[in-house]
Design an enzyme around this catalytic site. Structure first.
Site, PDB file in Angstrom:
ATOM      1  N   LYS A 190      14.392  48.269  42.405  1.00 60.33           N
ATOM      2  CA  LYS A 190      12.598  48.546  43.107  1.00 60.33           C
ATOM      3  C   LYS A 190      11.626  49.142  41.926  1.00 60.33           C
ATOM      4  CE  LYS A 190      10.489  52.236  46.515  1.00 60.33           C
ATOM      5  NZ  LYS A 190      10.920  53.449  46.946  1.00 60.33           N
ATOM      6  N   SER A 226       9.484  53.223  51.481  1.00 61.46           N
ATOM      7  CA  SER A 226       8.622  52.951  50.822  1.00 61.46           C
ATOM      8  C   SER A 226       9.974  51.248  50.158  1.00 61.46           C
ATOM      9  CB  SER A 226       8.413  53.750  50.312  1.00 61.46           C
ATOM     10  OG  SER A 226       9.302  54.374  48.959  1.00 61.46           O
ATOM     11  N   SER A 239      12.726  57.103  52.523  1.00 63.90           N
ATOM     12  CA  SER A 239      12.854  55.344  51.604  1.00 63.90           C
ATOM     13  C   SER A 239      13.411  54.853  51.324  1.00 63.90           C
ATOM     14  CB  SER A 239      11.510  55.694  50.533  1.00 63.90           C
ATOM     15  OG  SER A 239      10.152  56.360  50.903  1.00 63.90           O
TER      16      SER A 239
END
Lengths: 483, 493
Positions: free
Chosen positions: B78, B161, B185
Site C-alpha cells: 500500500k 482505503s 480500511s
C-alpha cells in the site's frame, strides 16, 4: 512593600516568569540527533526532527531524568504519571506543525525558589510547574532579500518550561529569581543557563494594581534573553500600564516583545489574534510513568544546592548571609572558596575571595574558572600573612603580581624580597634614624601631640619599604618615643 | 505462466521449496500480471526491476538453504508505507516527488523474511475513504462486477482505503498485499473483493515509516486470498519496534501453527446491536449462515451486547479527524513533497495545502481542527474519548462470556463508483461494524463468506481479544472451510 508612585497614587507590580531552560543532554527529547550549539545549520537533524512522513517520537530517558532532577532541586512534587500533548500551530521552523509539550499533566508540580536579595534578606517564590517540551527550529530572515532560511538544529531539543507563581513584586526580585534559578540549574547540571546562546530564555508576565486590590490584566513579554533585559522590560512595562490606567484606559491582554535597541515593549499580538493551540494528548506517545524508586535514586545523587551550601557557610564559617550568598551563587565560586578556607581563617578567606579576587576577575572580565590565581595559591598567600612572612599591605602587592603572572605567593615574595622584617635590631635602627631626622616632631610628640604617632609609623614603614612588621614597629616606637 | 499467479502463498512456498519453479519465475509471472491489471488503476508505482532483483536474491538464498518464511513471495505494498528509494505518495498530490530515504519497519520486516516487492498500490488519499475514490491517482476499480458471471463492467468500488491492495490480490496480481486499517480500511475492502484481511491488535505492527492518518487507530495488516496466507504474512509483518512507542514488546506467535481446525467449545459472541436498521436481508442471512457453520464445527454461539455501538461511528469521526488534522500539519510545502509558492508564509501554506489535499482530506482536517478548538474540545474530543472507553469496556465485558465475536464486515454490499460520493455521512456508515474494533484496539478480520444476489462478494468479520490473533485465525479458517468460497472475479490477470 515597594510600590511605584504614580500621578494618582501608589501602584504595585505583579510579576510571574516562565523560563525555558534547555536541558543538558547529548541527544534531543524525542530523537537521537545531537544537540551541540553552533554547529553547521541543519547538520543535527534526524528525520524525526524534520517531521518526515511516518516518523515517530521516542522519549529520551536522560531528558526525563534531568527534568526530575530539576524538580527535586526545586523541592517540587514529582508527578509519577505525566502526559505529552501536542500544541498545534503552523510555522516554518516547526516541522511537525505542532510542538510536543505537556499541558494538563506536567512531569513536575509545585515547588519553590528562595531569592537572595541584595540586602541579604531572603524571599520565597512559588514554582507552579515544570514541564518538558520540544524546542522549535530557527528562522533566518537575513540571509536572502525575499526568502527565509530554516535551521532545524534546535528543532526537537529538550526544554524545561519552569513557570513561577505571580509572586514577585519588583524587577529586582524578578532578576534575583532568574539568577537563583540559573544557579540551581547549574548546580544540578541540568541546564547551562547561558542566556546569550539562548539556552535559557524568559517570558515575563507583568500586571499592575493598586495595593490590596485583585490582580490586574497582564501582558506577556516574550523571549527576553538577559537578566538585565528582564528587569528593564518589567520597569518599562509597569510604567506603560500605569500610564494607561491613570489616564482612564484599560490594559489589553496581549503578547509583547522587548525591543533591545529602543528599550521599549511592543505589541506582538492581541488576545484576539492569540493562537488556539488545540492541545490534545499526543497519540504517538503513551503516558509517561515513573517508578518511585527511580525518583528516589535520583534524589540520593543530588548535589548540595545553593541554599544548603549557604546555610552551611553561615553555620560553619560564620560568614555573613550576604558573603555566603555571594559565594554560593556559582558553584565554581563556592568550590574555590572552600578550597581557600580549608584549614585557614574563613573570614579572611571570604574577604580575599569576594574582595580582591572577584574585583580582579571582574576588572579583567574573567570567570572564576579562568582565574590566574588558583585556590591553592590564594591559600598560600593567606598562609604567608598568617605566619607573619608578609604584612597584609604587602600581600595586596603580592596578589596583584600573582594575578598577573600566575606564580605562587612564596615565589613572588622571595623574588621581590618582600619578606617582612621582624629583626628588632633592624627596626630599632630605622626608628632611630627617623627620630634623629625629625627631632622637632619628637619634641612635639613628647609635649603631648599624640597624633604624631601615625606620622612616625609611616616614616618607619617608608624607610623599610613596608616590610617591617607593623606590630613590632608599634611596640618599639612606643617605647622609644616615651624616651 | 498464469497458473503461478493463481497459487496461494502456502502453495507458492511449497513449490519454491520443491524447486517446481524459481522465485524469478514466480515474480516474472506476477510482473506480467501487474501489467495485465492496469485497467484496475491499482498500482501507483510498479517496481518490476526491483522485484526481479529481489527474486534473484531470494533464489540465491534458497540455494544456500537460507530461505526466510516468505522467501520469494511477490507482494504489493500500500502506498502509505514508506519505501526507501521508491516514491511514496499516500495517494496525495501533496507528496508528489517524495522519495523516502528510509524503509518502514513493516516492509523492512517483510523484505527481511524474503518477500518480493512488486510495486506500490493505490488507496484513498491518506487512507481517508471507504471506496478508494479519493485518490489523487484516480479511483481503483474492483475486479468484480455485478450480474452475469464472467463479464467485467468496471463499475464497482473495491472498498477502501486499502482498495488497491484488495483489487490486486483479488485479481491475482500479487500473492498478498500490505494494508492499513484505521476504521475498517483492511477489512471492508477485503470483504468487498472476496479476500482475507486482518487488522491485528493495536501495537502488534510498528507504525514507524507508515504515513500517519490517525495514530491511535492506525494499524497495518496483511491482505491475502486465504486465512493461512494471512497467518504467514502477519507473522512477518509484526513484532516489537523500539522506534514506535506504541509498539508492544511481545513475542510473535507462529500464527500458522494456530490453524488447528479445532474450534470445538469456543464461544462465539453475536452482538445484538449489530442488527442495524436497513441492513440488506442477504447480509443478515449470511451472518446467520456463519453462525450455523461455526456451530456445526463445534463452537457455541452466545448472544452478547455491545450497548455503546451506536455511538462508535460518531466517536470515530471525531477522534480520527482530530488526530489527522494534527498529523497532516507537517505537509506544508517547506521540507518535502509538493510546494506551491506564495507571497507570504501563510500564502505558501494556503496554496500548498489547498492544491495538495483533496476534498475528503480537507473535510477531515476541518472537522478535526474544529473538534479540538477552544470551547469545543470538551463537547467533542473529550466526549468521544469517553465513548471510546465505554466501547472498550463493552468488549471487555462481552469477552467474559465469549471467545470471539462474529459480525458482518459491512452493512452493505459493494456499491458502484459514484454512489454515496455526494453524501459523506452515507459513505461513513459503511464503517459501522469495523470502527468499534479500532476504537477498542482489538484484532479484527474479514473472511470471504459468499456472494450476494448481485454476484458480489460478502465478508464476515471476526473480532478477538487483545493479542489473540490466533483464535481469530483459527475461527476464520473454520468459516473459510465451511463457506468454501471459490468464486473468482470476472477480471483477473
Amino acid at each position: 512593600m515597594s510600590y511605584i508612585q504614580g500621578e494618582t497614587g501608589d501602584w504595585e507590580i505583579v510579576i510571574g516568569l516562565e523560563v525555558h531552560a534547555q536541558v543538558i543532554s547529548n541527544a534531543k527529547l524525542f530523537s537521537g540527533a545531537a544537540t551541540d550549539f553552533g554547529s553547521e545549520p541543519n547538520s543535527q537533524v534526524s528525520f524525526v526532527d524534520a517531521a518526515f512522513p511516518g516518523m515517530l517520537p521516542v522519549i529520551n530517558a536522560f531528558c526525563v531524568e534531568q527534568a526530575v532532577r530539576t524538580g527535586l532541586g526545586l523541592k517540587a512534587e514529582i508527578n509519577l504519571q505525566s502526559v505529552f500533548d501536542r500544541k498545534n500551530y503552523f510555522y516554518a521552523d516547526l516541522p511537525q506543525g505542532y510542538q510536543i509539550s505537556q499541558f494538563q499533566q506536567p512531569i513536575v508540580g509545585k515547588g519553590e525558589i528562595v531569592l537572595d536579595l541584595p540586602d541579604g534578606s531572603s524571599r520565597t517564590v512559588g514554582v507552579t510547574r515544570l514541564h518538558l517540551e520540544q524546542d522549535a527550529g530557527k528562522s533566518l530572515h537575513d540571509q536572502h532579500p525575499s526568502k527565509t532560511y530554516i535551521d532545524l538544529n534546535r528543532s526537537g531539543v529538550a526544554l524545561m518550561e519552569i513557570v513561577s507563581e505571580p509572586d514577585m513584586r519588583t524587577s529586582e526580585e524578578a532578576g534575583a529569581y532568574v539568577r537563583k534559578l540559573r544557579s540551581i540549574l547549574r548546580y544540578l547540571g541540568t541546564c547551562d543557563g547561558n542566556m546569550e546562546e539562548g539556552s535559557m530564555r524568559c517570558d515575563v508576565n507583568v500586571s499592575v494594581r493598586r495595593p490590596g486590590e485583585p490582580f490586574g490584566t497582564r501582558c506577556e513579554i516574550k523571549n527576553v534573553n538577559s537578566i538585565r533585559f528582564v528587569m528593564q522590560a518589567i520597569e518599562y512595562e509597569a510604567r506603560r500600564q500605569i500610564e494607561i490606567l491613570e489616564e482612564g484606559g484599560k490594559i489589553d491582554q496581549e503578547t509583547r516583545l522587548w525591543d533591545t535597541t529602543k528599550f521599549v515593549t511592543r505589541s506582538m499580538r492581541s488576545k484576539e489574534e492569540a493562537h488556539d493551540y488545540r492541545y490534545f494528548p499526543d497519540p504517538d506517545l503513551l503516558p509517561l510513568e515513573l517508578e518511585p524508586e527511580w525518583v528516589e535514586d535520583i534524589k540520593r545523587t543530588l548535589p548540595e544546592l545553593p541554599d544548603d551550601k549557604k546555610a552551611r557557610f553561615i553555620q560553619d564559617f560564620k560568614l555573613s548571609p550576604y558573603d555566603a550568598g555571594v559565594l554560593v551563587a556559582e558553584k565554581a565560586r563556592a568550590d574555590y572558596f572552600e578550597t581557600v578556607a580549608k584549614g585557614r581563617d574563613p573570614k579572611m578567606a571570604a574577604n580575599w575571595v569576594t574582595g580582591d579576587l572577584f574585583g580582579a576577575l571582574n576588572k579583567s572580565g574573567k570567570d572564576i574558572e579562568e582565574s590566574p590565581v588558583t585556590a591553592e595559591n590564594l591559600g598560600g598567600l593567606i598562609d604567608l600573612i598568617a605566619d607573619n612572612t608578609i604584612s597584609g599591605r604587602i600581600a595586596k602587592e603580592v596578589f596583584e603580581a600573582m594575578f598577573e603572572t600566575g606564580e605562587k605567593a612564596a615565589d613572588i615574595v622571595e623574588k621581590k624580597g618582600l619578606r617582612q622584617v621582624t629583626d628588632t635590631g633592624a627596626i630599632e635602627s630605622s626608628i632611630d634614624a627617623v627620630m634623629a631626622a625629625n627631632a622637632d616632631k619628637v619634641a612635639e610628640f613628647r609635649s603631648g601631640k599624640d597624633k604624631l604617632f601615625g606620622f612616625f609609623v609611616g616614616q618607619v614603614m617608608k624607610a623599610t619599604q613596608g616590610k617591617a612588621n607593623p606590630a613590632l614597629v608599634n611596640e618599639i616606637l612606643t617605647a622609644k618615643l616615651k624616651g | 505462466m498464469a497458473e503461478l499467479t493463481r497459487l496461494t502463498m502456502a502453495q507458492a512456498l511449497d513449490g519454491l521449496s520443491k524447486k517446481d519453479f524459481t522465485a524469478v519465475e514466480l515474480t516474472e509471472a506476477h510482473v506480467g500480471a501487474m501489467e495485465a491489471v492496469r485497467p484496475l488503476n491499482a498500482y501507483i508505482t510498479e517496481t518490476p526491476d526491483q522485484a526481479l532483483e529481489m527474486a534473484r536474491a531470494s533464489d540465491a538464498r534458497r540455494a544456500k538453504g537460507e530461505a526466510g518464511p516468505m522467501d520469494g513471495l511477490p507482494i504489493a505494498v500500500k502506498d502509505l508505507f514508506c519505501t526507501k528509494g521508491v516514491a511514496t505518495t499516500a495517494a496525495s498530490r501533496i507528496l508528489e516527488g517524495f522519495v523516502p530515504p528510509y524503509e518502514s519497519t513493516v516492509t523492512a520486516n517483510l523484505w527481511r523474511d524474503g518477500a518480493v516487492m512488486l510495486g506500490k498500490v493505490n488507496l484513498d488519499e491518506f487512507a481517508m475513504g471507504s471506496a478508494n475514490i479519493t485518490s489523487h491517482h484516480g479511483e481503483v476499480v474492483s475486479p468484480w462486477s455485478p450480474g452475469a458471471p464472467g463479464s467485467w463492467s468496471r463499475r464497482i468500488v473495491p472498498g477502501g482505503s486499502s482498495g488497491g491492495s484488495a483489487a490486486v490480490v483479488a485479481a491475482r496480481a500479487a500473492l498478498g498485499a500490505t494494508g492499513t486499517d484505521t476504521g475498517g480500511s483492511i477489512r471492508q475492502p477485503a470483504g468487498y473483493t472476496g479476500i482475507v484481511g486482518i487488522k491485528p491488535t493495536y501495537g502488534r505492527c510498528s507504525r514507524w515509516g507508515v504515513v500517519a492518518y490517525a495514530s491511535s487507530l492506525d494499524q497495518a495488516g496483511p491482505m491475502t486470498r486465504t486465512v493461512e496466507d494471512a497467518a504467514i504474512m502477519l507473522r512477518s509483518m509484526c513484532g516489537f519496534d523500539p522506534k514506535d512507542s506504541t509498539s508492544v514488546d511481545m513475542a510473535v506467535p507462529d500464527f500458522r501453527a494456530a490453524l488447528t481446525g479445532d474450534i470445538r467449545g469456543l464461544r462465539v459472541g453475536i452482538p445484538r446491536e449489530y442488527r442495524v436498521d436497513g441492513m440488506p436481508a442477504e447480509i443478515e442471512a449470511l451472518w446467520s449462515r456463519g453462525v450455523e457453520w461455526l456451530k456445526a464445527a463445534g463452537a457455541e454461539p452466545v448472544e452478547i451486547s455491545l450497548p455503546h455501538t451506536k455511538y462508535a461511528l460518531a466517536a470515530y469521526y471525531i477522534v480520527a479527524p482530530a488526530e489527522a488534522s494534527s498529523n497532516l500539519a507537517r505537509y506544508d510545502g517547506v521540507r518535502f513533497g509538493r510546494r506551491v509558492e506564495g507571497g507570504s508564509l501563510n500564502e505558501l501554506y494556503e496554496n500548498t495545502r489547498g492544491e495538495g489535499f483533496g476534498k475528503e482530506v480537507q473535510r477531515r482536517i476541518l472537522i478535526g481542527t474544529y473538534v479540538l478548538s477552544a470551547g469545543y474540545y470538551d463537547a467533542y474530543y473529550l466526549k468521544a474519548q469517553k465513548v471510546r472507553t465505554r466501547i472498550k469496556q463493552d468488549f471487555d465485558e462481552a469477552f467474559r462470556s465469549c471467545d470471539v465475536i462474529l459480525t458482518p464486515t459491512a452493512p452493505s454490499t459493494p456499491f458502484a463508483i459514484g454512489d454515496n460520493s455526494d453524501d459523506p455521512v452515507q459513505m461513513y456508515l459503511n464503517d459501522v461494524f469495523t470502527v468499534p474494533v479500532n476504537l477498542a484496539g482489538l484484532p479484527g478480520m474479514s473472511v470471504p463468506a459468499g456472494l450476494g444476489g448481485d454476484g458480489l462478494p460478502l465478508g464476515l468479520q471476526l473480532i478477538g481479544r487483545p493479542f489473540d490473533e490466533e483464535t481469530l485465525l483459527r475461527v476464520g479458517q473454520a468459516i473459510e472451510t465451511a463457506a468454501n468460497f471459490t468464486a473468482t472475479p470476472p477480471f483477473m490477470a
